[in-house]
Design a protein around this motif. Structure first.
Motif, PDB file in Angstrom:
ATOM      1  N   GLY A  56      19.325   7.944 -17.380  1.00  0.00           N
ATOM      2  CA  GLY A  56      18.596   8.181 -16.138  1.00  0.00           C
ATOM      3  C   GLY A  56      17.095   7.975 -16.293  1.00  0.00           C
ATOM      4  N   CYS A  57      16.580   8.183 -17.502  1.00  0.00           N
ATOM      5  CA  CYS A  57      15.133   8.030 -17.713  1.00  0.00           C
ATOM      6  C   CYS A  57      14.732   6.558 -17.887  1.00  0.00           C
ATOM      7  N   ASP A 117      25.936   9.076 -14.605  1.00  0.00           N
ATOM      8  CA  ASP A 117      26.620  10.354 -14.399  1.00  0.00           C
ATOM      9  C   ASP A 117      25.666  11.284 -13.661  1.00  0.00           C
ATOM     10  N   SER A 118      26.222  12.329 -13.031  1.00  0.00           N
ATOM     11  CA  SER A 118      25.322  13.217 -12.277  1.00  0.00           C
ATOM     12  C   SER A 118      24.493  14.091 -13.219  1.00  0.00           C
ATOM     13  N   PRO A 144      11.637  15.540 -17.670  1.00  0.00           N
ATOM     14  CA  PRO A 144      11.292  15.476 -16.257  1.00  0.00           C
ATOM     15  C   PRO A 144      12.311  16.073 -15.274  1.00  0.00           C
ATOM     16  N   SER A 145      13.603  15.701 -15.400  1.00  0.00           N
ATOM     17  CA  SER A 145      14.584  16.173 -14.417  1.00  0.00           C
ATOM     18  C   SER A 145      15.952  16.157 -15.079  1.00  0.00           C
ATOM     19  N   PRO A 146      16.913  16.951 -14.570  1.00  0.00           N
ATOM     20  CA  PRO A 146      18.243  16.958 -15.203  1.00  0.00           C
ATOM     21  C   PRO A 146      18.858  15.555 -15.219  1.00  0.00           C
ATOM     22  N   GLY A 147      18.557  14.747 -14.206  1.00  0.00           N
ATOM     23  CA  GLY A 147      19.159  13.409 -14.117  1.00  0.00           C
ATOM     24  C   GLY A 147      18.639  12.443 -15.172  1.00  0.00           C
ATOM     25  N   ALA A 148      17.504  12.741 -15.806  1.00  0.00           N
ATOM     26  CA  ALA A 148      16.929  11.806 -16.779  1.00  0.00           C
ATOM     27  C   ALA A 148      17.842  11.604 -17.977  1.00  0.00           C
ATOM     28  N   SER A 149      18.634  12.627 -18.315  1.00  0.00           N
ATOM     29  CA  SER A 149      19.493  12.501 -19.499  1.00  0.00           C
ATOM     30  C   SER A 149      20.905  12.056 -19.142  1.00  0.00           C
ATOM     31  N   TRP A 165      20.038  22.714 -13.748  1.00  0.00           N
ATOM     32  CA  TRP A 165      18.883  23.587 -13.595  1.00  0.00           C
ATOM     33  C   TRP A 165      17.615  22.797 -13.833  1.00  0.00           C
ATOM     34  N   ARG A 166      16.484  23.438 -13.503  1.00  0.00           N
ATOM     35  CA  ARG A 166      15.183  22.805 -13.712  1.00  0.00           C
ATOM     36  C   ARG A 166      14.906  22.678 -15.214  1.00  0.00           C
TER      37      ARG A 166
END
Ligand SMILES: Cc1cc2nc3c(=O)[nH]c(=O)nc-3n(C[C@H](O)[C@H](O)[C@H](O)COP(=O)(O)OP(=O)(O)OC[C@H]3O[C@@H](n4cnc5c(N)ncnc54)[C@H](O)[C@@H]3O)c2cc1C
Length: 462
Positions: A69-70, A90-91, A212-217, A112-113
């Protein structure tokens, strides 16, 4: 000559059709520049490509590639050429790991944040003894700094002399967490043993993934062969806007300090207003029609001292499905990941001629495996798959195919030579390629970031 533009004049000549060169060409073409891409190989895509495997009837990657995602620049590039949906993310992060005793455990990060998502995931991960999980919280400080200052600045503050293992010790990370998470992550991201690779790019990766955000990984595994993910669509994008993509031809460059550069392409001579070199470090020294220009001697010298790190992939066709997960990380083994090549492939697009279920085992930083024979490599991969994935124990291996990429990436050892900037001392000549100074390891994201930077820099003078 196929793909040759009708005129020898073009705005920009891009040399090399890997993800760096093609992302530069797409950005330039999208902005109305006439671009000619020159690639010496018959296939486009460089180190991220695919080939026909006749016995199975499949188009196989030269090695499994995973995106994340990053990978902001990569997904921007894929959106530009209309293929982002071919590497769906993936989400959230969910990582299945298994060791050679057949013990499997999944790290799931809640939505989570950051950094609470990673810390929350690690604190509840049963692969790690409870007493060691507390050490995960020590990474929270780093991830707060990433949120405040960004991953690049946070990484730049880490000593350039430290290896990944030394840095992890400094951070008080216990062996269990290193074995199950940090070392597999380091070897996958840096393609190098954590005892040899520098800490700086690793901290950058950890920051980009978990800051930065959960989606980055979240992981994005291409559902199509790599050349359909980007190389062919990018070439079509450039050609549709009046550019040219020349294959099977080595480019040789003559630079002129007044900016009248020339590029020899077979028996033709291009006179572009700007040249972007997107060749890998080991090809930079032979890019020239004559000797390396004096102004670029330091860059060429450093490039010649960069060393390469291999990746070995063993494709195994088994007589039955042995795992339902798309990929499993292998702990304490010579092969680091197994990918289930039949998961995620859209219905109706499976290409096998009944040759079985395909699993790709990937060994990164594989210097010690490179010289082994194919039978030995296949036997080792099969042994490790059976040990780590219980479902594979009784399966029959129908066929094995080994793919060696001896120069998959460049070494990131602390004493590696400095990486060059996009802008060179010669006006109108720019550098792209994963090995240029992006601060990222040798990845698709580094290649695409470098391509976008080179295109932006070239545009300023056009
Ligand atoms: C097996 C394997 C697995 C990998 N897995 C991952 C992964 O999971 N995730 C990830 O992000 N990255 C991964 N990578 C790394 C990634 O593939 C590379 O970082 C990226 O593809 C580099 O792109 P590039 O455009 O900088 O260079 P390249 O892909 O090397 O492209 C350079 C091109 O220049 C051409 N060239 C050289 N000289 C000339 C010349 N004089 N004239 C014309 N053409 C020339 C070459 O033929 C080549 O096509 C993997 C790499 C390999 C090999």
């Amino acid at each position: 000559m196929a793909g040759f533009p009708s005129t020898d004049r073009c705005d920009v000549a891009v040399i090399g059709a890997g993800c760096a060169g093609l992302s530069a060409a797409v950005r330039l073409a999208a902005r109305g520049q006439s671009v000619t891409v020159i690639e010496e190989a018959p296939r486009l895509g460089g180190r991220a490509t695919a080939f026909d495997d006749r016995p199975s009837g499949r188009r196989l990657d030269n090695g499994q590639h995973a995106l994340f995602g990053c990978y902001r620049e990569t997904y921007e590039f894929l959106r530009a050429i209309g293929t982002a949906a071919r590497a769906p993310l993936d989400s959230t992060l969910s990582l299945v790991m298994a060791d050679s005793h057949g013990r499997t455990s999944t790290l799931t990060c809640p939505d989570w944040r950051p950094p609470f998502h990673l810390i929350g995931g690690l604190l509840s991960w049963e692969a790690i003894p409870v007493i060691d999980r507390v050490a995960a919280a020590r990474m929270a400080g780093l991830l707060w700094r990433v949120r405040r200052d960004g991953a690049a600045r946070t990484a730049a503050r880490v000593s350039s002399r430290l290896t990944v293992s030394e840095w992890l010790r400094q951070q008080g990370q216990p062996a269990s967490l290193c074995d199950w998470l940090w070392n597999p992550l380091a070897i996958a991201a840096l393609n190098q043993d954590p005892n040899a690779a520098a800490a700086q790019p690793f901290v950058r990766v950890v920051g980009e993934l978990f800051g930065p955000s959960p989606g980055a990984s979240s992981i994005g595994v291409p559902t199509v062969p790599l050349d359909e993910l980007y190389a062919a669509p990018a070439a079509r994008f450039v050609e549709a806007r009046g550019g040219g993509v020349i294959r099977r031809t080595t480019a040789r460059v003559e630079l002129d300090l007044s900016g009248r550069h020339r590029v020899a392409v077979g028996d033709r001579m291009l006179s572009p207003r700007a040249v972007i070199s997107a060749v890998p470090w080991h090809a930079f020294g032979r890019l020239w029609n004559g000797s390396v220009p004096a102004q670029l001697a330091a860059i060429a010298g450093n490039a010649s001292r960069m060393s390469a790190v291999p990746i070995v992939t063993v494709n195994l066709w088994l007589d039955r499905p042995v795992m339902t997960h798309r990929q499993i990380g292998l702990v304490g083994t010579e092969f680091h990941w197994v990918f289930n090549k039949d998961v995620g492939c859209p219905e109706g697009e499976r290409q096998d001629n009944d040759s079985g279920c395909l699993y790709s085992l990937v060994a990164s930083g594989a210097s010690s495996l490179l010289r082994l024979g194919n039978d030995e490599l296949a036997a080792r991969a099969e042994r490790e798959l059976r040990a780590c994935v219980p479902g594979a124990a009784g399966a029959v291996c129908l066929r094995a195919l080994v793919v060696r990429e001896a120069r998959a990436t460049f070494s990131l050892a602390p004493d590696a030579p400095p990486r060059p900037a996009t802008v060179t001392p010669i006006p109108g000549f720019f550098l792209a390629g994963d090995w240029t100074d992006t601060g990222l390891p040798g990845t698709v994201e580094s290649g695409v970031l470098s391509g976008h930077r080179a295109a932006d820099a070239a545009m300023i003078g056009l």
